[in-house]
Motif scaffolding. Structure first.
Motif, PDB file in Angstrom:
ATOM      1  N   PRO A  52       0.862  -1.305   0.075  1.00 39.39           N
ATOM      2  CA  PRO A  52       0.075   0.039  -0.009  1.00 39.39           C
ATOM      3  C   PRO A  52       0.946   1.272  -0.024  1.00 39.39           C
ATOM      4  CG  PRO A  52      -0.220  -1.165   2.130  1.00 39.39           C
ATOM      5  CD  PRO A  52       0.993  -1.861   1.370  1.00 39.39           C
ATOM      6  N   VAL A  53       0.665   2.164  -0.718  1.00 36.90           N
ATOM      7  CA  VAL A  53       1.277   3.441  -1.059  1.00 36.90           C
ATOM      8  C   VAL A  53       0.383   4.478  -0.958  1.00 36.90           C
ATOM      9  CG1 VAL A  53       2.613   4.892  -2.532  1.00 36.90           C
ATOM     10  CG2 VAL A  53       3.448   2.490  -2.539  1.00 36.90           C
ATOM     11  N   VAL A  54       0.514   5.508   0.001  1.00 31.41           N
ATOM     12  CA  VAL A  54      -0.530   6.495   0.447  1.00 31.41           C
ATOM     13  C   VAL A  54       0.361   7.854  -0.320  1.00 31.41           C
ATOM     14  CG1 VAL A  54      -1.297   8.017   2.370  1.00 31.41           C
ATOM     15  CG2 VAL A  54      -1.059   5.473   2.402  1.00 31.41           C
ATOM     16  N   ILE A  55      -0.528   8.260  -1.124  1.00 29.42           N
ATOM     17  CA  ILE A  55      -0.064   9.839  -1.611  1.00 29.42           C
ATOM     18  C   ILE A  55      -1.118  10.837  -1.749  1.00 29.42           C
ATOM     19  CG2 ILE A  55      -0.145   8.837  -4.183  1.00 29.42           C
ATOM     20  CD1 ILE A  55       2.397  10.380  -4.404  1.00 29.42           C
ATOM     21  N   CYS A  56      -0.889  11.928  -1.641  1.00 29.90           N
ATOM     22  CA  CYS A  56      -1.999  13.014  -1.526  1.00 29.90           C
ATOM     23  C   CYS A  56      -1.801  13.533  -3.123  1.00 29.90           C
ATOM     24  CB  CYS A  56      -1.822  13.975  -0.510  1.00 29.90           C
ATOM     25  SG  CYS A  56      -1.853  13.448   1.173  1.00 29.90           S
ATOM     26  N   ALA A  57      -3.122  13.713  -3.397  1.00 30.46           N
ATOM     27  CA  ALA A  57      -3.321  14.738  -4.460  1.00 30.46           C
ATOM     28  C   ALA A  57      -4.151  16.084  -4.201  1.00 30.46           C
ATOM     29  CB  ALA A  57      -4.281  13.844  -5.454  1.00 30.46           C
ATOM     30  N   THR A  90     -12.455  17.502  -4.747  1.00 30.21           N
ATOM     31  CA  THR A  90     -11.284  17.229  -5.789  1.00 30.21           C
ATOM     32  C   THR A  90     -11.369  15.453  -6.132  1.00 30.21           C
ATOM     33  OG1 THR A  90      -9.707  16.623  -4.026  1.00 30.21           O
ATOM     34  CG2 THR A  90      -9.733  18.933  -5.183  1.00 30.21           C
ATOM     35  N   LEU A  91     -12.311  14.777  -5.309  1.00 33.54           N
ATOM     36  CA  LEU A  91     -12.098  13.495  -5.390  1.00 33.54           C
ATOM     37  C   LEU A  91     -12.490  12.973  -6.894  1.00 33.54           C
ATOM     38  CD1 LEU A  91     -13.845  12.183  -2.220  1.00 33.54           C
ATOM     39  CD2 LEU A  91     -11.280  12.371  -2.787  1.00 33.54           C
ATOM     40  N   SER A  92     -13.576  13.610  -7.462  1.00 36.74           N
ATOM     41  CA  SER A  92     -13.846  13.126  -9.000  1.00 36.74           C
ATOM     42  C   SER A  92     -12.680  13.601  -9.898  1.00 36.74           C
ATOM     43  CB  SER A  92     -15.258  13.730  -9.386  1.00 36.74           C
ATOM     44  OG  SER A  92     -15.007  15.217  -9.175  1.00 36.74           O
ATOM     45  N   ARG A  93     -11.969  14.709  -9.766  1.00 36.86           N
ATOM     46  CA  ARG A  93     -11.052  15.118 -10.557  1.00 36.86           C
ATOM     47  C   ARG A  93      -9.742  14.177 -10.380  1.00 36.86           C
ATOM     48  NH1 ARG A  93      -9.123  20.968  -9.118  1.00 36.86           N
ATOM     49  NH2 ARG A  93      -7.325  20.320 -10.463  1.00 36.86           N
ATOM     50  N   ILE A  94      -9.421  13.688  -9.311  1.00 37.40           N
ATOM     51  CA  ILE A  94      -8.453  12.795  -9.175  1.00 37.40           C
ATOM     52  C   ILE A  94      -8.742  11.516 -10.088  1.00 37.40           C
ATOM     53  CG2 ILE A  94      -7.257  11.263  -7.415  1.00 37.40           C
ATOM     54  CD1 ILE A  94      -7.834  13.054  -5.343  1.00 37.40           C
ATOM     55  N   ARG A  95     -10.070  10.923  -9.747  1.00 38.59           N
ATOM     56  CA  ARG A  95     -10.397   9.764 -10.698  1.00 38.59           C
ATOM     57  C   ARG A  95     -10.233  10.182 -12.129  1.00 38.59           C
ATOM     58  NH1 ARG A  95     -12.722   5.364  -9.246  1.00 38.59           N
ATOM     59  NH2 ARG A  95     -13.213   5.802  -7.151  1.00 38.59           N
ATOM     60  N   PHE A 108      -5.929   1.101  -7.675  1.00 35.16           N
ATOM     61  CA  PHE A 108      -5.835   2.382  -6.744  1.00 35.16           C
ATOM     62  C   PHE A 108      -7.241   2.830  -6.170  1.00 35.16           C
ATOM     63  CE2 PHE A 108      -8.714   5.248  -9.015  1.00 35.16           C
ATOM     64  CZ  PHE A 108      -8.764   4.889 -10.100  1.00 35.16           C
ATOM     65  N   LYS A 109      -7.228   3.209  -4.824  1.00 38.37           N
ATOM     66  CA  LYS A 109      -8.306   3.502  -4.181  1.00 38.37           C
ATOM     67  C   LYS A 109      -8.071   5.307  -3.877  1.00 38.37           C
ATOM     68  CE  LYS A 109      -9.103  -0.568  -1.491  1.00 38.37           C
ATOM     69  NZ  LYS A 109      -8.129  -1.541  -1.798  1.00 38.37           N
ATOM     70  N   ILE A 110      -9.402   5.776  -3.900  1.00 36.02           N
ATOM     71  CA  ILE A 110      -9.445   7.249  -3.772  1.00 36.02           C
ATOM     72  C   ILE A 110      -9.969   7.323  -2.476  1.00 36.02           C
ATOM     73  CG2 ILE A 110     -10.414   9.545  -4.460  1.00 36.02           C
ATOM     74  CD1 ILE A 110     -10.141   8.549  -7.265  1.00 36.02           C
ATOM     75  N   VAL A 111      -9.282   8.114  -1.480  1.00 35.73           N
ATOM     76  CA  VAL A 111      -9.709   8.187  -0.144  1.00 35.73           C
ATOM     77  C   VAL A 111      -9.875   9.608   0.363  1.00 35.73           C
ATOM     78  CG1 VAL A 111      -8.937   7.861   2.166  1.00 35.73           C
ATOM     79  CG2 VAL A 111      -8.019   6.128   0.482  1.00 35.73           C
ATOM     80  N   GLU A 112     -10.865   9.842   0.949  1.00 33.67           N
ATOM     81  CA  GLU A 112     -11.307  11.280   1.232  1.00 33.67           C
ATOM     82  C   GLU A 112     -10.559  11.697   2.780  1.00 33.67           C
ATOM     83  OE1 GLU A 112     -15.431  12.436   1.769  1.00 33.67           O
ATOM     84  OE2 GLU A 112     -14.975  14.175   2.848  1.00 33.67           O
ATOM     85  N   PHE A 113     -10.246  12.914   2.582  1.00 36.26           N
ATOM     86  CA  PHE A 113      -9.486  13.191   4.156  1.00 36.26           C
ATOM     87  C   PHE A 113     -10.195  14.296   4.531  1.00 36.26           C
ATOM     88  CE2 PHE A 113      -6.770  15.927   6.671  1.00 36.26           C
ATOM     89  CZ  PHE A 113      -6.426  15.220   7.587  1.00 36.26           C
ATOM     90  N   ASN A 114     -10.770  14.504   5.617  1.00 36.50           N
ATOM     91  CA  ASN A 114     -12.053  15.342   6.315  1.00 36.50           C
ATOM     92  C   ASN A 114     -10.997  16.274   7.068  1.00 36.50           C
ATOM     93  OD1 ASN A 114     -13.883  16.996   7.121  1.00 36.50           O
ATOM     94  ND2 ASN A 114     -15.333  15.339   7.426  1.00 36.50           N
ATOM     95  N   PRO A 115     -10.775  17.451   6.754  1.00 34.54           N
ATOM     96  CA  PRO A 115     -10.003  18.379   7.658  1.00 34.54           C
ATOM     97  C   PRO A 115     -10.466  18.694   8.644  1.00 34.54           C
ATOM     98  CG  PRO A 115     -10.680  19.602   5.541  1.00 34.54           C
ATOM     99  CD  PRO A 115     -11.249  18.113   5.414  1.00 34.54           C
ATOM    100  N   VAL A 116     -11.853  18.485   8.772  1.00 28.73           N
ATOM    101  CA  VAL A 116     -12.363  18.901  10.142  1.00 28.73           C
ATOM    102  C   VAL A 116     -11.556  18.137  11.536  1.00 28.73           C
ATOM    103  CG1 VAL A 116     -14.017  17.069  10.627  1.00 28.73           C
ATOM    104  CG2 VAL A 116     -14.764  19.289  11.087  1.00 28.73           C
TER     105      VAL A 116
END
Ligand SMILES: *[C@@H]1O[C@H](CO)[C@@H](O)[C@H](O)[C@H]1NC(C)=O
Length: 319
Positions: A52-57, A90-95, A108-116
């Motif tokens: 598993p490789v985690v990377i931010c977009a 931005t999730l749909s743009r990443i896809r 790949f999996k797209i994961v949402e980060f909630n800044p709350v």
């Protein structure tokens, strides 16, 4: 009477036939099932471990992320699953970025980060506001984003990987260590004359040693710092030591007491990690992480492949 007996015999014959039929089906079925089970028990050996490789977009830096992913993907045969982390909008743009390029073949999996989760933990007056991007703190929350894996790689979006990521993944974590980083003092710098280099490879570059809270930690200011832009982490140990909670505690303390050094070149995410992991991390082979290759911005409009070749030209010295 004779007729009745005949009928009885026929019925008995049919009964025996049916039983035989049922029995045959049962045996046959178990044989088939057993065969399938055999297949399954074989496959985990055949299948390589998933890395598993985690990377931010981040919005505006998608090109950098795609170049990083592409560089990993094209230099390994390992079975990688990319966890591409973004904010909700931005999730749909990443896809789209992934599916409309040659990267569509990656797993790949797209994961949402909630800044709350960061609310109240970030000072708004940072010397480098661009580093306050919420995604900079994703690395603090790895176990919340990744559930199925014990060992995980985290990479900043501004890296180009030129080796086989499998070797990085094989970095040994000492027992009781939640993560491995590369030490700043080990790092071969691409720009030796960078004025910040001297300042940025010790704790003093990240923490304000005039503050009592920092002095009380008892960490020498000349201790070599590490760079959390490349992390190999053990989620079991991370959860066990409650690393996320510890990091959040230091973020909060910083909001109250302004504990980070004002020169702060390396980013707001580094300081709390230096404190929490002090003396408790394994090291990554320094060849895996070369800094000062530049973070020029302006990369966003570029085609990922073009970008990769451009950046790669600048990093030929890497290996
Ligand atoms: C992760 O940490 C746990 C708990 O210390 C340990 O049992 C396990 O072997 C470690 N795994 C790896 C891949 O280092």
């Amino acid at each position: 009477m004779a007729l009745l007996r005949k009928i009885n015999q026929v019925l008995l014959f049919l009964l025996v036939l049916t039983l035989c039929g049922i029995l045959y089906k049962k045996v046959h079925k178990t044989a088939v099932l057993k065969h399938e089970a055999d297949d399954e028990s074989e496959s985990p050996e055949d299948m390589e471990e998933e890395i598993p490789v985690v990377i931010c977009a981040a919005a505006g830096r998608m090109g950098a992320t795609m170049a990083a992913i592409n560089s990993i993907h094209s230099n390994t045969d390992a079975n990688i699953v990319f966890y591409v982390v973004g904010l909700r909008n931005t999730l749909s743009r990443i896809r789209k970025w992934i599916e409309h390029s040659k990267l569509k073949e990656i797993n790949f999996k797209i994961v949402e980060f909630n800044p709350v989760v960061l609310k109240g933990k970030i000072r708004p007056d940072s010397p480098r506001p661009e580093l306050l991007q919420p995604l900079n703190f994703v690395r603090f929350y790895l176990p919340l984003l990744i559930h199925q894996h014990e060992k995980v790689i985290y990479l900043d979006d501004d890296v180009i990987v030129q080796g086989d990521i499998q070797e990085l993944y094989d970095t040994t974590l000492a027992l009781g260590h939640a993560a491995a980083f590369s030490d700043d003092c080990d790092l071969p710098s691409a720009q030796d004359n960078n004025r910040l280099v001297g300042l940025q490879n010790t704790y003093m570059g990240y923490l304000d040693y005039r503050k009592k809270t920092i002095k009380d930690l008892g960490i020498s200011p000349s201790t070599c710092s590490f760079n959390p832009g490349v992390i190999v982490a053990n989620m079991t140990e991370w959860k066990h030591q409650r690393i996320t909670k510890q990091l959040e505690k230091w973020m909060q303390k910083n909001v109250e007491e302004n504990l980070y050094s004002s020169s702060l070149g390396g980013g707001v995410a580094t300081s709390p990690m230096l404190i929490v992991f002090h003396g408790k991390y394994s090291t990554i082979n320094p060849l895996w992480h070369i800094r000062h290759l530049g973070d020029q911005g302006g990369q966003k409009a570029m085609d990922p492949l073009e970008l990769q070749s451009l950046v790669a030209d600048n990093c030929l010295k890497w290996f």
